[in-house]
Design an enzyme around this catalytic site. Structure first.
Site, PDB file in Angstrom:
ATOM      1  N   ASP A 141       0.845  -1.194   0.000  1.00  0.00           N
ATOM      2  CA  ASP A 141       0.000   0.000   0.000  1.00  0.00           C
ATOM      3  C   ASP A 141       0.887   1.253   0.000  1.00  0.00           C
ATOM      4  O   ASP A 141       1.890   1.326   0.719  1.00  0.00           O
ATOM      5  CB  ASP A 141      -0.925   0.002   1.221  1.00  0.00           C
ATOM      6  N   GLY A 162     -15.711   3.126   3.651  1.00  0.00           N
ATOM      7  CA  GLY A 162     -14.452   3.831   3.449  1.00  0.00           C
ATOM      8  C   GLY A 162     -13.701   3.419   2.205  1.00  0.00           C
ATOM      9  O   GLY A 162     -12.487   3.627   2.110  1.00  0.00           O
ATOM     10  N   GLN A 163     -14.412   2.876   1.219  1.00  0.00           N
ATOM     11  CA  GLN A 163     -13.736   2.444  -0.016  1.00  0.00           C
ATOM     12  C   GLN A 163     -13.379   3.652  -0.870  1.00  0.00           C
ATOM     13  O   GLN A 163     -14.204   4.556  -1.067  1.00  0.00           O
ATOM     14  CB  GLN A 163     -14.650   1.499  -0.800  1.00  0.00           C
ATOM     15  N   HIS A 176     -10.462  -5.267  -3.384  1.00  0.00           N
ATOM     16  CA  HIS A 176      -9.136  -5.549  -2.817  1.00  0.00           C
ATOM     17  C   HIS A 176      -9.285  -5.819  -1.338  1.00  0.00           C
ATOM     18  O   HIS A 176     -10.238  -5.360  -0.695  1.00  0.00           O
ATOM     19  CB  HIS A 176      -8.174  -4.373  -3.052  1.00  0.00           C
ATOM     20  N   HIS A 209      -7.204  -5.549   2.248  1.00  0.00           N
ATOM     21  CA  HIS A 209      -6.063  -5.021   2.987  1.00  0.00           C
ATOM     22  C   HIS A 209      -5.563  -6.109   3.931  1.00  0.00           C
ATOM     23  O   HIS A 209      -6.355  -6.684   4.684  1.00  0.00           O
ATOM     24  CB  HIS A 209      -6.476  -3.821   3.840  1.00  0.00           C
TER      25      HIS A 209
HETATM   26  P1  5GP Z   1      -9.702   1.532  -0.003  1.00  0.00           P
HETATM   27  O1  5GP Z   1      -9.731   2.907   0.591  1.00  0.00           O
HETATM   28  O2  5GP Z   1     -10.407   1.521  -1.335  1.00  0.00           O
HETATM   29  O3  5GP Z   1     -10.185   0.440   0.915  1.00  0.00           O
HETATM   30  O4  5GP Z   1      -8.182   1.183  -0.237  1.00  0.00           O
HETATM   31  C1  5GP Z   1      -7.438   1.744  -1.266  1.00  0.00           C
HETATM   32  C2  5GP Z   1      -6.000   1.684  -0.851  1.00  0.00           C
HETATM   33  O5  5GP Z   1      -5.206   1.916  -1.999  1.00  0.00           O
HETATM   34  C3  5GP Z   1      -5.604   2.739   0.180  1.00  0.00           C
HETATM   35  O6  5GP Z   1      -5.100   2.106   1.353  1.00  0.00           O
HETATM   36  C4  5GP Z   1      -4.539   3.569  -0.538  1.00  0.00           C
HETATM   37  O7  5GP Z   1      -3.489   3.971   0.311  1.00  0.00           O
HETATM   38  C5  5GP Z   1      -4.067   2.630  -1.624  1.00  0.00           C
HETATM   39  N1  5GP Z   1      -3.588   3.315  -2.811  1.00  0.00           N
HETATM   40  C6  5GP Z   1      -4.148   4.403  -3.420  1.00  0.00           C
HETATM   41  N2  5GP Z   1      -3.452   4.744  -4.511  1.00  0.00           N
HETATM   42  C7  5GP Z   1      -2.420   3.872  -4.598  1.00  0.00           C
HETATM   43  C8  5GP Z   1      -1.332   3.727  -5.527  1.00  0.00           C
HETATM   44  O8  5GP Z   1      -1.186   4.471  -6.499  1.00  0.00           O
HETATM   45  N3  5GP Z   1      -0.448   2.716  -5.284  1.00  0.00           N
HETATM   46  C9  5GP Z   1      -0.593   1.868  -4.219  1.00  0.00           C
HETATM   47  N4  5GP Z   1       0.332   0.899  -4.093  1.00  0.00           N
HETATM   48  N5  5GP Z   1      -1.596   1.971  -3.340  1.00  0.00           N
HETATM   49  C10 5GP Z   1      -2.495   2.963  -3.515  1.00  0.00           C
END
Ligand code: 5GP
Ligand code: ZN
Length: 120
Positions: A36, A99-100, A106, A108
């Site tokens: 991440d 919080g997506q 995906h 975490h």
């Molecule tokens: P969500 O908020 O959708 O559950 O998780 C998205 C995750 O993607 C976040 O933890 C964020 O830090 C990560 N993320 C966002 N943009 C990028 C990126 O460009 N590269 C990587 N490796 N992670 C990213």
């Protein structure tokens, strides 16, 4: 949803296809794993299906196996990186209240510190 527009605009599809750089830890052709970019724990990786599915609410019978495979991948990484015993958390955020922020399913994998409960 799996619209063509969503796929072409999707960050994780672009990382999958090498159009956006990311540190890829592994890729079995069904799921790939990246670090991440903004880690919330000492270990914070994302386990991502190749298939573009927007949210966990869009999973169906045909794609549901990906969830189990993601948990097996998390368990393997936990064994390999030595934190299986101490423990870890696997989280999938869904839509606004979950919080997506990236609308490609995906999981975490967080480890390396005690996790609070309930989550914020
Ligand atoms: P969500 O908020 O959708 O559950 O998780 C998205 C995750 O993607 C976040 O933890 C964020 O830090 C990560 N993320 C966002 N943009 C990028 C990126 O460009 N590269 C990587 N490796 N992670 C990213
Ligand atoms: Zn995608």
């Amino acid at each position: 949803m799996t619209s063509v527009l969503a796929v072409s605009d999707c960050l994780f599809c672009k990382i999958r296809d090498g159009e956006v750089p990311a540190e890829k830890l592994c890729d079995d052709g069904r799921l790939f794993v990246i670090s991440d970019i903004n880690p919330a724990a000492p270990t914070h990786v994302l386990i991502i299906p190749h298939q573009h599915i927007e949210t966990i609410a869009d999973l169906d019978q045909a794609s549901a196996n990906l969830v189990g495979e993601a948990y097996l991948t998390a368990a393997r990484i936990a064994r390999e990186q030595g934190f299986a015993g101490d423990g870890y958390r696997v989280v999938a955020n869904c839509n606004r209240d979950g919080g997506q922020t990236v609308f490609h399913v995906h999981f975490h994998l967080l480890a390396g510190r005690g996790m609070g409960w309930p989550p914020g």
